[in-house]
Design an enzyme around this catalytic site. Structure first.
Site, PDB file in Angstrom:
ATOM      1  N   SER A  41       0.218   5.659   1.679  1.00  0.00           N
ATOM      2  CA  SER A  41      -0.961   5.908   2.521  1.00  0.00           C
ATOM      3  C   SER A  41      -0.651   5.339   3.902  1.00  0.00           C
ATOM      4  CB  SER A  41      -2.205   5.260   1.920  1.00  0.00           C
ATOM      5  OG  SER A  41      -2.068   3.866   1.844  1.00  0.00           O
TER       6      SER A  41
ATOM      7  N   HIS B 140      -2.020   6.235  -4.540  1.00  0.00           N
ATOM      8  CA  HIS B 140      -1.168   5.415  -5.412  1.00  0.00           C
ATOM      9  C   HIS B 140      -1.346   5.773  -6.885  1.00  0.00           C
ATOM     10  CE1 HIS B 140      -1.053   2.100  -2.103  1.00  0.00           C
ATOM     11  NE2 HIS B 140      -0.418   3.200  -1.768  1.00  0.00           N
TER      12      HIS B 140
ATOM     13  N   GLU C 144      -7.467   0.438  -3.807  1.00  0.00           N
ATOM     14  CA  GLU C 144      -7.113  -0.860  -4.388  1.00  0.00           C
ATOM     15  C   GLU C 144      -8.351  -1.700  -4.688  1.00  0.00           C
ATOM     16  OE1 GLU C 144      -4.339  -2.712  -1.644  1.00  0.00           O
ATOM     17  OE2 GLU C 144      -3.366  -0.772  -1.313  1.00  0.00           O
TER      18      GLU C 144
ATOM     19  N   GLU D 135       1.262   0.331  -7.612  1.00  0.00           N
ATOM     20  CA  GLU D 135       1.281  -1.109  -7.364  1.00  0.00           C
ATOM     21  C   GLU D 135       0.992  -1.915  -8.633  1.00  0.00           C
ATOM     22  OE1 GLU D 135      -1.107  -1.891  -3.867  1.00  0.00           O
ATOM     23  OE2 GLU D 135       0.334  -0.842  -2.601  1.00  0.00           O
TER      24      GLU D 135
ATOM     25  N   ASP E 217      -9.536  -2.303  -0.945  1.00  0.00           N
ATOM     26  CA  ASP E 217      -8.914  -1.519   0.130  1.00  0.00           C
ATOM     27  C   ASP E 217      -9.083  -0.043  -0.211  1.00  0.00           C
ATOM     28  OD1 ASP E 217      -7.470  -0.277   2.073  1.00  0.00           O
ATOM     29  OD2 ASP E 217      -5.499  -0.973   1.396  1.00  0.00           O
TER      30      ASP E 217
ATOM     31  N   GLU F 167     -10.796  -4.063   3.254  1.00  0.00           N
ATOM     32  CA  GLU F 167      -9.717  -3.590   4.140  1.00  0.00           C
ATOM     33  C   GLU F 167      -9.857  -2.082   4.334  1.00  0.00           C
ATOM     34  OE1 GLU F 167      -5.804  -4.541   2.585  1.00  0.00           O
ATOM     35  OE2 GLU F 167      -4.986  -2.731   3.507  1.00  0.00           O
TER      36      GLU F 167
ATOM     37  N   ASP G 273      -5.919  -2.363   8.592  1.00  0.00           N
ATOM     38  CA  ASP G 273      -4.533  -2.030   8.232  1.00  0.00           C
ATOM     39  C   ASP G 273      -4.081  -0.832   9.070  1.00  0.00           C
ATOM     40  OD1 ASP G 273      -2.182  -1.175   7.009  1.00  0.00           O
ATOM     41  OD2 ASP G 273      -3.060  -0.769   5.058  1.00  0.00           O
TER      42      ASP G 273
ATOM     43  N   LYS H 242       2.061  -5.971   7.920  1.00  0.00           N
ATOM     44  CA  LYS H 242       3.143  -5.303   7.205  1.00  0.00           C
ATOM     45  C   LYS H 242       4.326  -5.196   8.162  1.00  0.00           C
ATOM     46  CE  LYS H 242       0.309  -2.158   4.334  1.00  0.00           C
ATOM     47  NZ  LYS H 242      -0.419  -0.853   4.387  1.00  0.00           N
TER      48      LYS H 242
ATOM     49  N   HIS I 285       2.639  -6.243   1.037  1.00  0.00           N
ATOM     50  CA  HIS I 285       3.743  -5.404   0.583  1.00  0.00           C
ATOM     51  C   HIS I 285       3.426  -3.943   0.943  1.00  0.00           C
ATOM     52  CE1 HIS I 285       1.514  -4.128  -3.339  1.00  0.00           C
ATOM     53  NE2 HIS I 285       0.695  -4.273  -2.331  1.00  0.00           N
TER      54      HIS I 285
ATOM     55  N   LYS J 166      -1.238  -9.970  -0.266  1.00  0.00           N
ATOM     56  CA  LYS J 166      -1.391  -9.003  -1.362  1.00  0.00           C
ATOM     57  C   LYS J 166      -0.040  -8.382  -1.645  1.00  0.00           C
ATOM     58  CE  LYS J 166      -2.687  -4.654   0.923  1.00  0.00           C
ATOM     59  NZ  LYS J 166      -3.527  -3.461   0.848  1.00  0.00           N
TER      60      LYS J 166
HETATM   61  P1  PGA Z   1       0.830   1.889   1.429  1.00  0.00           P
HETATM   62  O1  PGA Z   1      -0.512   1.212   0.892  1.00  0.00           O
HETATM   63  O2  PGA Z   1       1.922   0.896   1.317  1.00  0.00           O
HETATM   64  O3  PGA Z   1       0.989   3.086   0.557  1.00  0.00           O
HETATM   65  O4  PGA Z   1       0.544   2.253   2.869  1.00  0.00           O
HETATM   66  C1  PGA Z   1      -0.833  -0.125   1.111  1.00  0.00           C
HETATM   67  C2  PGA Z   1      -2.126  -0.275   1.857  1.00  0.00           C
HETATM   68  O5  PGA Z   1      -2.783   0.719   2.211  1.00  0.00           O
HETATM   69  O6  PGA Z   1      -2.519  -1.402   2.140  1.00  0.00           O
HETATM   70 ZN    ZN Z   2      -4.361  -0.813   3.280  1.00  0.00          ZN
END
Ligand code: PGA
Ligand code: ZN
Length: 429
Positions: free
Chosen positions: A43, A155, A165, A206, A243, A286, A313, A338, A366, A389
């Protein structure tokens, strides 16, 4: 100079989803080696630095041979001889060599692999654990692990909830080691509850379960029951975080909630979140709204920012220019961090510092496609981010980060501190 960069070599390895990614070995003049590999999102935010893929017939277009070649040829010749302990200079040399605003020439995957491997080589040359090399002698606070125990969205191939999430945070645990145990116990209790009710207990990218629930809020019900069933108090021992990764279901001005068969506007999403926050012990939200819905975010922060952590994010993508706008417009109170969204260690640290400067918090993360590299675990302790996370307490590439935090806690011994409620709100208003 013993710590001068002597050689740089990359290779194409596979990530946890079976897609190619970049791994880099950096050797210093004294023979010390540092290795790092790069994760990959699903995503992915549209404003992220470019992940360079080959688009040839190999690996259905997802090969990273070009990025590997950029490391071995262009980047290597630009940084050979530079002192690995001068991370800023190494990263600056790569930024100048790339010369684009989004690292599209060399690829953020090529650049980040080198950046992180150089840091590891530096730490090894100094005979220091990575967290101490990056964070100094006072780095001693272990982050709260935010376990993603129920997966949805991309995911889970849209087989589960719209919300990507659902996380649990054992803020009341006395140590990281205990937090990990609590998380794993609740995870297994949730598995039993879902199984007993006839839901699938297969897991998503995940490591969280992917039940085909009819309503997103049903996930919150199950998780609260799992916390209680495992013997903990929801809201006191363990809080929740979500999230939605809402950019992935935002189209034409609407948020499309597929599981509930309806589409809503930002104000209705905010009302839904506000009701959830009233009814469940949620401490963090998030990406409640989409990556360019700045007006919606502002409203969301007005409504909930005094109660819970509002983390950006996809809207910030670990990029100081976007974070600066967010701070100015007061649209959130925390940034997701990230490293591969921005592409160098130096810029990642700048993003954390900018958040702290505004009295915001930072949560290290991650990606859904991971390797067994545990760099972010050390990074979270070094930068004292208070929470991190990295998926469910399940699957090798997820638990390797949590296990590394166990090792760090053990190494710190009596000087270790567990962040507990410090960053994971309810906020003191
Ligand atoms: P992604 O998802 O690593 O697939 O972008 C993680 C997130 O959205 O926090
Ligand atoms: Zn996110």
């Amino acid at each position: 100079m013993k710590t001068a960069i002597h050689s740089v070599h990359a290779r194409e390895i596979l990530d946890s989803r079976g897609n190619p990614t970049v791994e880099v070995d950096v050797r210093l003049k004294d023979g010390t080696m540092g290795r790092a590999s790069v994760p990959s999102g699903a995503s992915t935010g549209i404003h992220e630095a470019v992940e360079l893929r080959d688009n040839t017939c190999r690996y259905r277009g997802t090969g990273v041979a070009r990025a590997v070649n950029h490391v071995d040829v262009d980047i290597a010749s630009a940084i050979l001889g530079i002192d690995a302990l001068n991370q800023t200079l190494v990263d600056k040399a790569m930024l100048e060599l790339d010369g684009t605003p989004n690292k599209s020439k060399l690829g953020a995957n090529a650049i980040l692999g080198v950046s992180l491997a150089v840091a590891r080589a530096g730490a090894n040359a100094c005979n220091m654990p990575l967290f101490r090399y990056l964070g100094g002698t006072t780095a001693c606070r272990l982050p709260v692990p935010m376990f993603n125990i129920l997966n949805g969205g991309v995911h889970a191939n849209w087989q589960g909830t719209d919300i990507q999430e659902f996380m649990i945070a054992p803020v009341g645990a006395p140590s990281f080691k205990e937090a990990l145990r609590w998380g794993a116990e609740i995870y297994h209790y949730l598995k039993k509850l879902l199984h007993d009710e006839g839901y699938s207990v297969n897991v998503g990218d995940e490591g969280g379960f992917v039940p085909a629930l009819k309503r997103n809020a049903d996930a919150l019900e199950f998780i609260v029951k799992a916390i209680e069933g495992a013997g903990y108090r929801p809201g006191e021992d363990v809080v929740l975080a979500i999230d939605p990764a809402s950019s992935s279901f935002y189209e034409d001005g609407f948020y499309h909630l597929h599981t509930e068969n309806r589409k809503v506007e930002a104000v209705e999403m905010i009302a839904m979140y506000a009701a959830w926050v009233d009814n469940y012990p949620i401490s963090l939200l998030e990406d409640g709204l989409a990556e360019d819905d700045w007006d919606g975010w502002k409203l969301l922060n007005q409504k909930l920012g005094h109660k819970i952590e509002i983390v950006g994010d996809d809207i910030f993508v670990t990029n100081v220019e976007r974070i600066a706008r967010g701070i100015k417009e007061n649209i959130a109170n925390a940034v997701l961090i990230k490293p591969n969204q921005i592409g160098t260690l130096t810029e990642t640290i700048a993003a954390v510092r900018m958040a702290y400067g505004a009295d915001w918090s930072a949560m290290v993360s991650h990606r859904s496609g991971e390797t067994t590299d545990s760099f972010i675990a050390d990074f979270a302790v070094a930068l004292d981010t208070g929470h991190l996370k990295t998926g469910a307490p399940c699957r090798g590439e997820r638990v390797e980060k949590y296990n590394q935090l166990l090792r760090i806690e053990e190494l710190l011994g009596e000087s270790a501190i567990f962040a507990g409620r410090r960053n994971v709100l309810p906020r003191a208003s």
